[in-house]
Write an enzyme that holds these catalytic residues in place. Structure first.
Site, mmCIF file in Angstrom:
data_model
loop_
_atom_site.group_PDB
_atom_site.id
_atom_site.type_symbol
_atom_site.label_atom_id
_atom_site.label_comp_id
_atom_site.label_asym_id
_atom_site.label_seq_id
_atom_site.Cartn_x
_atom_site.Cartn_y
_atom_site.Cartn_z
ATOM 1 N N ASP A 42 0.807 -1.228 0.000
ATOM 2 C CA ASP A 42 0.000 0.000 0.000
ATOM 3 C C ASP A 42 0.837 1.272 0.000
ATOM 4 O O ASP A 42 0.426 2.301 0.541
ATOM 5 C CB ASP A 42 -0.959 0.022 1.220
ATOM 6 C CG ASP A 42 -1.853 -1.195 1.249
ATOM 7 O OD1 ASP A 42 -2.226 -1.672 0.162
ATOM 8 O OD2 ASP A 42 -2.163 -1.670 2.363
ATOM 9 N N GLY A 83 -4.596 -4.146 -3.725
ATOM 10 C CA GLY A 83 -5.588 -3.095 -3.955
ATOM 11 C C GLY A 83 -4.813 -1.858 -4.349
ATOM 12 O O GLY A 83 -4.128 -1.273 -3.514
ATOM 13 N N HIS A 84 -4.837 -1.519 -5.619
ATOM 14 C CA HIS A 84 -4.046 -0.385 -6.107
ATOM 15 C C HIS A 84 -4.990 0.753 -6.485
ATOM 16 O O HIS A 84 -5.861 0.593 -7.331
ATOM 17 C CB HIS A 84 -3.203 -0.804 -7.324
ATOM 18 C CG HIS A 84 -2.146 -1.813 -6.965
ATOM 19 N ND1 HIS A 84 -1.238 -2.310 -7.855
ATOM 20 C CD2 HIS A 84 -1.862 -2.416 -5.784
ATOM 21 C CE1 HIS A 84 -0.438 -3.158 -7.240
ATOM 22 N NE2 HIS A 84 -0.797 -3.248 -5.981
ATOM 23 N N LYS A 95 1.806 2.285 -5.074
ATOM 24 C CA LYS A 95 2.335 1.770 -6.348
ATOM 25 C C LYS A 95 1.392 2.097 -7.508
ATOM 26 O O LYS A 95 1.827 2.482 -8.588
ATOM 27 C CB LYS A 95 2.529 0.243 -6.255
ATOM 28 C CG LYS A 95 3.513 -0.170 -5.159
ATOM 29 C CD LYS A 95 3.570 -1.676 -5.004
ATOM 30 C CE LYS A 95 2.327 -2.298 -4.415
ATOM 31 N NZ LYS A 95 2.053 -1.949 -3.009
ATOM 32 N N GLN A 145 1.857 -5.988 -3.468
ATOM 33 C CA GLN A 145 2.313 -6.141 -2.084
ATOM 34 C C GLN A 145 3.586 -5.307 -1.864
ATOM 35 O O GLN A 145 3.876 -4.435 -2.654
ATOM 36 C CB GLN A 145 2.575 -7.625 -1.736
ATOM 37 C CG GLN A 145 1.336 -8.477 -1.607
ATOM 38 C CD GLN A 145 0.667 -8.844 -2.909
ATOM 39 O OE1 GLN A 145 1.280 -9.421 -3.771
ATOM 40 N NE2 GLN A 145 -0.597 -8.524 -3.038
#
Ligand code: GDP
Ligand code: IMO
Ligand code: MG
Length: 441
Positions: A24, A51-52, A27, A241
């Protein structure tokens, strides 16, 4: 001079974006910012545990399986063989984008036929095993079936790959065998949870249907990427990640089940390691972690709460509050070394505005002695004493700064100290979630 400012040389080679902390780091935002310089954006590991977030002119997109390149119309996005694909999540994500006028046509998304499929039993096992674990053993996974899917990939016996979805008959046989085994294993291991029996016929019909919906996207992506390399196309690898969650190099066992460092690229995309010529390491200006596991610079206090509220530090995938703490230079130096970072992007600097002083963990002590390295082992890391250096904070909001020089002197001094401690130049500073709130240094 970093990737954002260089016009031809560095920017015209292939690059990767990797998180250097526990995920988180931002990225998604940086991949999106860099997209104009690239032809392909490739996910090489992880799955829907990621989750981007990308924000484009106030419109927010949360991507789990789709590479962040899908939001740049000129880019081809690739889901590499190292990713574990949950087809239900992927199709929902694709539909969500189509509903917002951003449909992803097959020409812009290629999915490796060798990527493994997250099956219902993987998610069931993830949930059962987390529920059965004692407080000390619980990993705090995202319960997306990631660990069990990678375990089956390595074990081979019950694994299902994306290419298998295209052969309905073979698929239903594989699913029947897997369901039979998994039902017996779950009943034996988790009897007290009374696990729901898997229905092989229904699962086979559901997954064959996913195969039909995804057929025109499925490809030999290794071949595709190697042809792109030969044609001098520019490829950006999007890490998922963070490096400290890497199954080999992270804070084991409180990690994910893939190689989330840049080390995962050759195996997870099928390109030679030397194809990646420039590594952008992403860090927050502080540190966060979701799930359990050691976190030496954690501030489980008012400071941590302030950072969480100012930074909206709640998980993109699970909504869980993220644990917050000061920047950890010992951990970041380790991640920089294992990834071979060329340039740093410092994210969420705006969150620190208003703090009287800002801390950086500069060293660890174990049993009264300073450690010369970062121990990537949960047992040892749990016992280290962090040493903090406090630097003056700044009161100004900085989210409207347009140039590096607009930052308050104390913020620039903080960044200069990080650069000194880390030994790698900072090329990008992010002062807000939007594309525009990005400063080149
Ligand atoms: P990723 O998994 O590394 O892509 O990061 P996430 O999207 O899970 O979490 C990063 C969060 O920070 C998202 O909500 C972003 O919109 C947000 N974000 C990214 N950069 C900045 C920044 O510079 N400032 C602020 N305030 N938020 C940011
Ligand atoms: P992005 O790409 C933050 C964490 C989970 C848990 C551990 C194992 O958005 O940075 P898993 O479901 O993978 O078996 O969970 O890893 N984790 C992440 N934390 N960001 C992520 O992805 C994560 N993906 C997994 O919280 O501690
Ligand atoms: Mg995330």
């Amino acid at each position: 001079m970093g990737i954002l400012t260089e016009q031809k040389t560095r920017a015209s080679v292939n690059a990767c974006v990797v998180g250097l902390q526990w995920g988180d780091e931002g990225k998604g935002k940086i991949v999106d910012v860099l997209c104009p310089r690239f032809d392909y954006v490739v996910r090489y590991g992880g799955g829907a545990n990621a989750g981007h977030t990308v924000i484009i002119e106030g419109e927010k997109f949360a991507l789990h399986l789709l590479p962040s390149g899908v939001l740049s119309p000129h880019c081809v996005s690739v889901i590499g063989n190292g990713v574990v694909v949950d087809p239900a999540v992927l199709l929902t994500e694709m539909k969500g984008l189509a509903d917002r006028g951003r449909a992803v046509e097959p020409g812009r998304l290629r999915i490796s036929r060798s990527a493994h499929v997250v099956m219902p039993w993987h998610k069931q096992q993830d949930a059962l095993s987390e529920a059965a674990a004692g407080a000390a053993q619980k990993i705090g996974t995202t319960v997306r079936g990631i660990g069990p899917c990678y375990a089956d990939k390595a074990a081979r016996t019950w694994a299902i790959r994306v290419g298998d979805l295209l052969d309905a008959k073979g698929l239903s046989e594989k699913i029947a065998r897997a369901c039979d085994a998994k039902n017996r294993i779950f009943a034996a291991l988790y009897a007290s949870a009374a696990p729901k029996a898997l229905d092989a016929t229904a699962i086979a019909a559901e997954y064959a249907d996913y195969g039909r919906q995804l057929a025109s996207y499925i490809d030999d992506t290794t071949w595709l990427l190697n042809r792109a390399l030969a044609a001098d196309k520019r490829i950006l690898f999007e890490g998922a990640q963070g490096s400290l969650l890497d199954v080999d190099l992270g804070t084991y066992p409180f990690v994910t089940s893939s190689n989330s460092t840049s080390c995962g690229i050759p195996a997870g995309a099928g390109v030679p390691a030397r194809a990646v010529r420039h590594t952008v390491g992403i860090v927050k200006a502080y540190t966060t972690r979701v799930g359990t596991g050691p976190f030496p610079s954690e501030q489980d206090n008012e400071i941590g709460n302030t950072i969480r509220e100012r930074g909206h530090e709640y998980g993109t995938t699970t909504g869980r509050p993220r644990r917050c703490g000061w920047f950890d230079a010992v951990a970041a130096r380790y991640s920089i070394a294992v990834n071979g970072v060329d340039e740093l992007a410092i994210m969420l600097l705006d969150v620190l505005s208003g703090l009287k002083s800002v801390g950086v963990c500069t060293a660890y002590e174990l049993d009264g002695k300073e450690l010369p390295f970062f121990p990537a082992d949960a047992g040892m890391l749990n016992r280290v004493q962090p040493k903090f250096e406090m630097l003056p904070g700044w009161s100004e909001e900085i989210n409207r700064c347009e140039r590096y020089g607009d930052l308050p002197a104390a913020a620039r001094a903080y960044l200069a100290r990080l650069e000194e401690l880390l030994g790698v130049p900072i090329g990008i500073v992010s002062v807000g979630p939007d594309r525009r709130q990005t400063l080149a240094k």
